[in-house]
Design a protein around this motif. Structure first.
Motif, PDB file in Angstrom:
ATOM      1  N   GLY A  23      -0.282  -4.857   1.833  1.00 30.64           N
ATOM      2  CA  GLY A  23       0.574  -3.881   1.169  1.00 30.64           C
ATOM      3  C   GLY A  23      -0.238  -2.730   0.622  1.00 30.64           C
ATOM      4  O   GLY A  23      -1.453  -2.691   0.742  1.00 30.64           O
ATOM      5  N   GLY A  24       0.452  -1.786   0.034  1.00 29.96           N
ATOM      6  CA  GLY A  24      -0.201  -0.652  -0.598  1.00 29.96           C
ATOM      7  C   GLY A  24      -0.333   0.541   0.331  1.00 29.96           C
ATOM      8  O   GLY A  24       0.107   0.507   1.491  1.00 29.96           O
ATOM      9  N   HIS A  25      -0.946   1.592  -0.212  1.00 28.59           N
ATOM     10  CA  HIS A  25      -1.094   2.859   0.500  1.00 28.59           C
ATOM     11  C   HIS A  25      -2.521   3.378   0.316  1.00 28.59           C
ATOM     12  O   HIS A  25      -3.056   3.313  -0.791  1.00 28.59           O
ATOM     13  CB  HIS A  25      -0.118   3.898  -0.040  1.00 28.59           C
ATOM     14  CG  HIS A  25       1.296   3.417  -0.079  1.00 28.59           C
ATOM     15  ND1 HIS A  25       2.102   3.404   1.029  1.00 28.59           N
ATOM     16  CD2 HIS A  25       2.033   2.907  -1.089  1.00 28.59           C
ATOM     17  CE1 HIS A  25       3.287   2.916   0.703  1.00 28.59           C
ATOM     18  NE2 HIS A  25       3.264   2.601  -0.581  1.00 28.59           N
ATOM     19  N   LEU A  26      -3.094   3.897   1.387  1.00 24.42           N
ATOM     20  CA  LEU A  26      -4.433   4.489   1.347  1.00 24.42           C
ATOM     21  C   LEU A  26      -4.372   5.890   1.926  1.00 24.42           C
ATOM     22  O   LEU A  26      -3.826   6.090   3.019  1.00 24.42           O
ATOM     23  CB  LEU A  26      -5.417   3.652   2.166  1.00 24.42           C
ATOM     24  CG  LEU A  26      -6.792   4.283   2.371  1.00 24.42           C
ATOM     25  CD1 LEU A  26      -7.584   4.248   1.083  1.00 24.42           C
ATOM     26  CD2 LEU A  26      -7.546   3.597   3.482  1.00 24.42           C
ATOM     27  N   PHE A  27      -4.927   6.843   1.209  1.00 25.93           N
ATOM     28  CA  PHE A  27      -5.023   8.224   1.667  1.00 25.93           C
ATOM     29  C   PHE A  27      -6.475   8.643   1.543  1.00 25.93           C
ATOM     30  O   PHE A  27      -7.025   8.618   0.436  1.00 25.93           O
ATOM     31  CB  PHE A  27      -4.127   9.144   0.827  1.00 25.93           C
ATOM     32  CG  PHE A  27      -2.700   8.700   0.805  1.00 25.93           C
ATOM     33  CD1 PHE A  27      -1.843   9.033   1.843  1.00 25.93           C
ATOM     34  CD2 PHE A  27      -2.220   7.918  -0.240  1.00 25.93           C
ATOM     35  CE1 PHE A  27      -0.522   8.605   1.837  1.00 25.93           C
ATOM     36  CE2 PHE A  27      -0.899   7.493  -0.258  1.00 25.93           C
ATOM     37  CZ  PHE A  27      -0.055   7.838   0.779  1.00 25.93           C
ATOM     38  N   ALA A  28      -7.104   8.998   2.661  1.00 25.01           N
ATOM     39  CA  ALA A  28      -8.522   9.349   2.641  1.00 25.01           C
ATOM     40  C   ALA A  28      -8.745  10.729   3.237  1.00 25.01           C
ATOM     41  O   ALA A  28      -8.358  10.985   4.376  1.00 25.01           O
ATOM     42  CB  ALA A  28      -9.332   8.314   3.414  1.00 25.01           C
TER      43      ALA A  28
END
Length: 109
Positions: A32-37
């Motif tokens: 789950g969750g969100h990653l923005f790089a």
């Protein structure tokens, strides 16, 4: 899941889109969750991802390997063997140089 946003310091002496700012195996087995790089991920990005969403500016080899769910957008180049063993989820890829199809493992996606 949480939200992770990663970017280099604005005074960094490199261009974020050209630098790996996330190491190998980031999001391995994510549930789950969100990653923005704002930058590239290393090899085996989002391997075995089951529910996380992510946006990165490129990856190394084996991106989305064995992924079963979630959603990943890659807005830069990728290494070889993309999606090997992928059984679910969605991957979006910006293919500006026309090389993406040659990098996908079409035998087992």
């Amino acid at each position: 899941g949480g939200v992770i946003a990663i970017r280099p310091d604005p005074t960094a002496p490199f261009k974020a889109a050209d630098a790996s700012i996330i190491g190998n195996t980031a999001l391995y087995g994510a549930t789950g969750g969100h990653l923005f790089a704002a930058g590239r991920a290393g090899e085996r990005f989002a391997v075995r991802n089951s529910l996380a969403t992510a946006v990165v500016e490129g990856t190394g080899d084996h991106c989305l390997e064995y992924m079963t769910g979630g959603c990943v957008a890659v807005i830069g180049s990728v290494g070889r063997n993309v999606g090997a063993g992928m059984t679910g989820g969605i991957g979006y890829f910006l293919d500006e140089d026309g090389t993406f199809l040659d990098r996908v493992n079409g035998e087992i996606v």
